[in-house]
Structure formats: structure tokens, C-alpha cells
Scaffold this active site. Structure first.
Site, mmCIF file in Angstrom:
data_model
loop_
_atom_site.group_PDB
_atom_site.id
_atom_site.type_symbol
_atom_site.label_atom_id
_atom_site.label_comp_id
_atom_site.label_asym_id
_atom_site.label_seq_id
_atom_site.Cartn_x
_atom_site.Cartn_y
_atom_site.Cartn_z
ATOM 1 N N HIS A 105 0.814 -1.223 0.000
ATOM 2 C CA HIS A 105 0.000 0.000 0.000
ATOM 3 C C HIS A 105 0.845 1.270 0.000
ATOM 4 C CE1 HIS A 105 -3.707 -2.120 0.376
ATOM 5 N NE2 HIS A 105 -3.465 -2.586 1.589
ATOM 6 N N ALA A 106 2.118 1.163 0.337
ATOM 7 C CA ALA A 106 2.969 2.349 0.434
ATOM 8 C C ALA A 106 3.185 2.957 -0.953
ATOM 9 C CB ALA A 106 4.302 1.992 1.076
#
Length: 651
Positions: free
Chosen positions: A153-154
Site C-alpha cells: 500500500h505504500a
């Protein structure tokens, strides 16, 4: 006393020596220091439980323990910004009071922090790098990175969703930079869409990103349209992002394996990667309360087995999510046994759900634009009444054609290309004065919304007398007729065509994007070249509603010179889950669009949180309505004023 070694027979390859490891792993209990004082589902025991079950089942003794290290700054900056790197590293200075004071801020990002977070995050990213390099350099054939915190998700500029650095993306970049392996497949089966990973390679054709995730129309984390099936990449990376977005919870082995057979493997084989990296989140596993799906350890084993047939068997498994300790441990064990060379266990007879089958077919429709191995006909859901059935869109098409003629005197526009006739026949209509009127509105849209009342929830039978087609075009057409404007009405909802006929669209529109050109783009360019340019209209406004916006913007991009000469204004009416597009080229076209466009969006649209996108558009109307069909109705007075102003300014 030195014992002399027996010489190895020259006929035995070095990789088959008795003490040669085929599979490696990385692990460090130091990553468990990242923890939440109040407890959290992304808990330290996630990796220790996996390590323990592999040890108890004698897997680790067959695997080489690879060194683990922290990611270097220059490696992280291959994906992330300097600002994010500095922000993560600064977390080690936090006191308990700082953590308490910033809890609300990090909750909004779906994160928790700890003074040990930077070290654990650096180790996690560095561990995936070392596992990937070991496989890429031939030290081992396959590897499992048992790491946390997760990473997919980063995003380049932001940490979010339990993730600080995008482990897999950084590893892929490092492998490309330091080894001869350049074509990398990242397969993400985490139940959440890997927005950060897709973002990192959105315009990069050297990395194929495929994600199977729970989507629910963009309402499931990480929310929004980026995980939709139409989010396929941009520029040179168009077609290299493949999303298989599940519309509901509860997906199981049959659904995932059908997606692998129909979408994942055909595309992966055509791409022919040098290396496969699995973003292996186990939150779609049976028993995970966050994912609420039902993939079994055996299901994960079969998916892994298929992926091991690619890239000469060079596969890296990198842990992402998964929050039920029993499920994550058993699933990881099943995957590890497969990468160690065991065959996956036999599965019982399986039948995919209707929702999954429909989704896979729709994905095939989208991806067939980019991949020759994808044939939508082979994915089409089987209907027992196909021979005697008439699809609802075909009925609505016939109804609308009759209505436009009866109410507005509008005529069907003939399409001279057979491929376009099959896809858009009876879907393009014009007012009788189109050739001589000097003011023309080109309106691109899909079918209206169906408002359906059910007789029975159990059978889903439709109560026909209380069901309606809500058609937003009525309001615009009636107003245009009263004002004396000509209208070209284009329904861009295409009827599916066999893949063998897809190539015919290229010649009909003379499109430069060849097989990447979408069908609605082809019909818009065809109408522009063969009708709009031949009319007397010197004052034209383009209006796009919903999916019609993409068709309008594609026309602007492909016929820029003619559009800037003849078009006075552009209107986009965009729903909550779609991001309004702008011309890709800098310079005159982008400035022209900025000066002559309005965008109508819901007041809660995410565009207002993205200043980079916001500043590319001219006037933006915020409407307190999320449903696209009601959005255009509420915005109609403003749209009408904009059109009149544009037409009057060019008298």
C-alpha cells in the site's frame, strides 16, 4: 589431518549437489519490535508463527537462510520520495506521548507507529531485496521473504495501510538495476488492492502488475477507482496493470483458480517474465475476519504451483497482509511446500461463483485490448437461454432509438464499418439539421440507470410495472431542441465483439494507438472524421457523462488540431469513483482544455485532495450528489449556461 574430498563427477550439474539449496528464506525476529501498545491485527506474531510452523514441518532445514539487512536510502529512493524516507526514519524519535498525540493522524492513514518502526520497515524492505537478488543471481531458485511490516500500500509519496516502504517495488527496481533480469511479474493476491505497487509501475512496461482483490465498486480498502478493471496503466505502461476486482466478499478457491486459468496465466505467459515476485498477503484466506474470503491453503498452493511454471521457476514469495494467525501460518506452509518442490494437494470438484465468473469475463473484455492470449468468448458466462434470449441493453437500444425519433425527430446515424455496426449499431442518432446548423452539441454517454423493484428477494424476479429506465439525456435533448442547437447523441456502451474482429477497429478510425485503442474511442473518431467535420457546425461543444468522458477525452487527444479549431467547450460529468482525465500532451492542447472546459463532480470527490490533478482542470463544479445519473440532472442548469455562453461568445 586434512580429509581429501572426492571429486564430483563432471556429468552432475553443480546445482544438484547434495548440499546445494534450491530454496532460500529471510527472517529476523527484530522486525517484531514494530508493535502497537493497544494491540493490532498487524501484530508481530504474524512472522513468528510462520517461522515456527515451517520449522516444525522440517521446511527450514531444506532452505538456505539468506542474510537480511536494512534497505539503503538510495534503494528506497528508486520508488519513494526523499520526504517519505525522512518521515519514516524520524519515527524513531517518537516518545510515548508523541505516539499518543499523533494517534488520530496515523489512524487516518491506517497505520500505527513505534520507535522501532523505522528499523523494522528498513529490515522488511531489505529482506525482500536480498531474497530477490539471491534468486536473480542464481544463488537459489526460489525464496520466501518472511517479513513485516507489509509494503504494497505504500505509495511513492505516502505511507499507508500498515505499510511504510513498498518492499516488492523496491526489490523489483534493485533487481533490474543490478542484474540482467529486466522483465518482472508482480502477482498480488492480497485481499486488498496493492495501490502503491501499481502506482510505482503504472507507466512502466517492464513490470507487469496483476492483482486479485476485493473491490466492491471501490468501497473496500484502499478505496477509490485505482483498483478497478479499467485501471490498466498509462503511456508505455498501458496494459501492464491488470486488476481482477471482486465485487463482493466470500470469494474462494474456485473463483481464484478460474481467474488464474482465464486471466493471470495467459497474460503472464504472453509477457514471459524473467522473474516472478508474489505479493503474498494471506488475508483472503478462510478464517481472516478482515478479508472475509475463503481461499484454502490448498488454493494458495495451486496458485503458487502455476506461477512456478513461469520465469524458469525463479519465484520470490514476499509476505504482505494476513491477520488470522492460524490461517496465515497454514497458508504460508502450503506455499512453502510448493516452492520446495512438492506437488499441491488435490482439490475437490469446484465451481466458480456467478459474481466471479462475471467479473472475470469483464476483465477479459478489458484486457483483450492489450493481450492476444485473452479471448473474452472463452470467459463468457454460460447461459442456458442464449439462443432465445435478447439482452437488456439490446432492448433498451431499440426503445431509445424509437423514443429519439418520436420525441425529437432524431435519426439513426449510419456507420459504414462492419465492426462498428456490430458494436454501436442503432446507438448513434442526430437531429435532422445536423448538416446545416452552425451550433452542435456532441453528447457521449452510456445507457441510463435502471431503477428496478423486485417481486422477491429470493428469486430476484422483477416487478415490471414498478421498474424504470432513468435517462438523463431527455433533459439535455429537450433544451437543445428548444434553443435551436443540433445534437449528435452517442451511446458508448458497446456490444461485445469476438476477439478475431477486434483488429478491424484500428482501420476504421485510423487510430495511432493500434490495438490499445478502445472501442468507444474508435467510434468517436469515426464520427468526427465522417460527420462532424463535414457539417456546417463551427461552434461545437463536447459533453461526456460517466464513461462517455473517456470517449470525449480520447477524441480530443487524437484529433487535437481539428478540435481546437472547431470546439468551443468541453463538459465532463464524473462520478465519485472516476478521476476526470486531461490531455496528456503539454503545451497548446492542455492550455486550450484548461481555458475551455468544466468538470462536474460530487462535492466529496477525491480530486479535491489531489492538488496536482485539480490544477490541470479549468472550472470545477461541486455538486452535493454522488450518483452520476442525479449528478448531471442537478448540474444541468450550469451546463446549459456554459454551453450558451460558449456559443454566444463565438457569434
Amino acid at each position: 589431518m586434512h580429509r581429501q574430498r572426492r571429486p564430483r563427477a563432471s556429468s552432475v550439474p553443480a546445482t544438484l549437489r547434495e548440499n546445494a539449496y534450491q530454496v532460500g528464506y529471510v527472517y529476523s525476529s527484530k522486525m517484531m519490535a514494530h508493535s502497537c501498545m493497544h494491540g493490532h491485527c498487524e501484530q508481530p506474531e504474524r512472522i513468528s508463527r510462520i517461522f515456527d510452523i515451517l520449522n516444525q514441518n522440517h521446511c527450514l532445514e531444506k532452505m538456505k537462510r539468506l542474510p537480511i539487512r536494512r534497505v539503503l536510502q538510495e534503494e528506497a529512493l528508486l520508488v519513494h520520495s526523499q520526504a517519505l524516507w525522512d518521515k519514516v526514519l524520524a519515527l524513531h524519535l517518537l516518545t510515548e506521548q508523541d505516539i499518543a498525540d499523533s494517534e488520530a493522524y496515523y489512524n487516518d492513514l491506517s497505520l500505527y507507529v513505534h520507535p522501532s518502526t523505522p528499523y523494522a520497515a528498513q529490515l522488511s524492505a531489505g529482506g525482500v531485496i536480498e531474497a530477490s537478488l539471491a534468486v536473480a543471481r542464481g544463488e537459489v531458485k526460489r525464496a520466501f521473504a518472511i517479513v513485516r511490516p507489509p509494503g504494497h500500500h505504500a505509495e511513492p509519496d505516502e505511507h499507508m495501510g500498515f505499510c511504510f516502504f513498498n518492499n516488492v517495488s523496491i526489490a523489483a527496481k534493485v533487481v533490474q538495476l543490478q542484474t540482467a533480469l529486466k522483465r518482472i511479474l508482480i502477482l498480488d493476491w492480497d485481499v486488498h488492492h496493492g495501490n502503491g505497487t501499481q502506482r510505482a509501475f503504472y507507466d512502466d512496461p517492464s513490470v507487469l502488475y496483476i492483482s486479485l482483490h476485493r473491490y466492491e465498486g471501490g468501497d473496500f480498502y484502499p478505496n477509490g477507482p485505482f483498483g478497478s478493471m479499467t485501471s490498466c496503466g498509462e503511456g508505455p505502461g498501458l496494459g501492464y496493470s491488470v486488476n481482477i476486482p471482486w465485487p463482493e466478499k466470500g470469494m474462494g478457491d474456485a473463483d481464484y483458480l478460474l481467474a488464474f486459468q482465464k486471466i493471470v496465466m495467459p497474460i503472464a505467459m504472453e509477457f514471459s517474465p524473467d522473474l516472478v515476485i508474489i505479493s503474498a498477503g494471506f488475508d483472503a484466506a478462510e478464517g481472516d475476519d478482515l478479508g472475509e474470503c475463503h481461499v484454502s491453503p490448498e488454493g494458495y498452493a495451486h496458485m503458487t504451483h502455476m506461477l512456478c511454471s513461469l520465469a524458469g521457476g525463479k519465484v520470490v514469495v514476499a509476505l504482505e497482509g494476513g491477520y488470522c494467525l492460524d490461517a496465515i501460518a497454514n497458508s504460508a506452509l502450503a506455499v512453502t511446500k510448493v516452492i520446495l518442490g512438492e506437488m499441491p494437494p488435490q482439490l475437490p470438484p469446484l465451481t466458480a461463483s456467478e459474481a466471479a465468473t462475471e467479473t472475470i469475463w469483464q476483465v477479459a473484455m478489458e484486457q483483450s485490448k492489450y493481450w492476444k492470449n485473452i479471448d473474452p468468448k472463452t470467459c463468457e458466462p454460460i447461459e442456458e437461454v442464449d439462443q432465445i434470449a435478447i439482452s437488456l441493453p439490446e432492448l433498451l437500444k431499440a426503445h431509445r432509438q424509437e423514443y429519439l425519433f418520436r420525441a425529437h425527430g432524431m435519426l439513426e446515424v449510419p456507420l459504414m464499418n462492419q465492426a462498428l455496426i456490430e458494436r454501436f449499431g442503432a446507438q448513434v442518432a442526430c437531429t435532422p439539421d445536423i448538416m446545416e446548423n452552425d451550433s452542435l452539441i456532441l453528447f457521449a454517454h452510456e445507457f441510463g440507470n435502471l431503477s428496478v423493484e423486485l417481486d422477491s428477494v429470493m428469486t430476484c424476479d422483477v416487478h415490471q410495472e414498478h421498474s424504470y429506465l432513468v435517462d438523463c439525456s431527455k433533459q439535455l435533448l429537450t433544451w437543445a431542441k428548444n434553443e435551436g442547437y443540433a445534437v449528435l447523441d452517442v451511446n458508448v456502451f458497446p456490444k461485445p465483439y469476438p476477439k478475431s474482429k477486434a483488429r478491424m477497429l484500428d482501420s476504421c478510425a485510423d487510430c495511432t494507438s493500434r490495438r490499445y485503442t478502445s472501442s468507444h474511442s474508435a467510434v468517436m473518431v469515426y464520427l468526427w472524421d465522417n460527420y462532424v467535420q463535414l457539417t456546417s457546425a463551427r461552434r461545437v461543444v463536447l459533453v461526456g457523462h460517466g464513461p462517455g468522458c473517456a470517449a470525449v477525452m480520447s477524441l480530443i487527444q487524437q484529433r487535437a488540431t481539428g478540435v481546437m479549431r472547431s470546439v468551443q467547450g468541453v463538459v465532463q460529468v464524473v462520478g465519485i469513483h472516476n478521476v476526470p482525465t486531461t490531455p496528456r500532451d503539454a503545451g497548446a492542447l492542455r492550455q486550450w482544455y484548461y481555458d475551455n472546459s468544466i468538470v462536474v463532480v460530487p462535492s466529496k470527490h477525491p480530486i479535491f485532495h489531489d492538488s496536482k490533478v485539480l490544477k490541470k482542470h479549468g472550472s470545477i463544479f461541486r455538486i452535493d450528489e454522488e450518483k452520476p445519473i442525479k449528478l448531471i440532472i442537478k448540474a444541468m442548469p450550469g451546463i446549459q449556461s456554459f454551453i450558451k455562453e460558449k456559443f454566444m461568445s463565438n457569434l
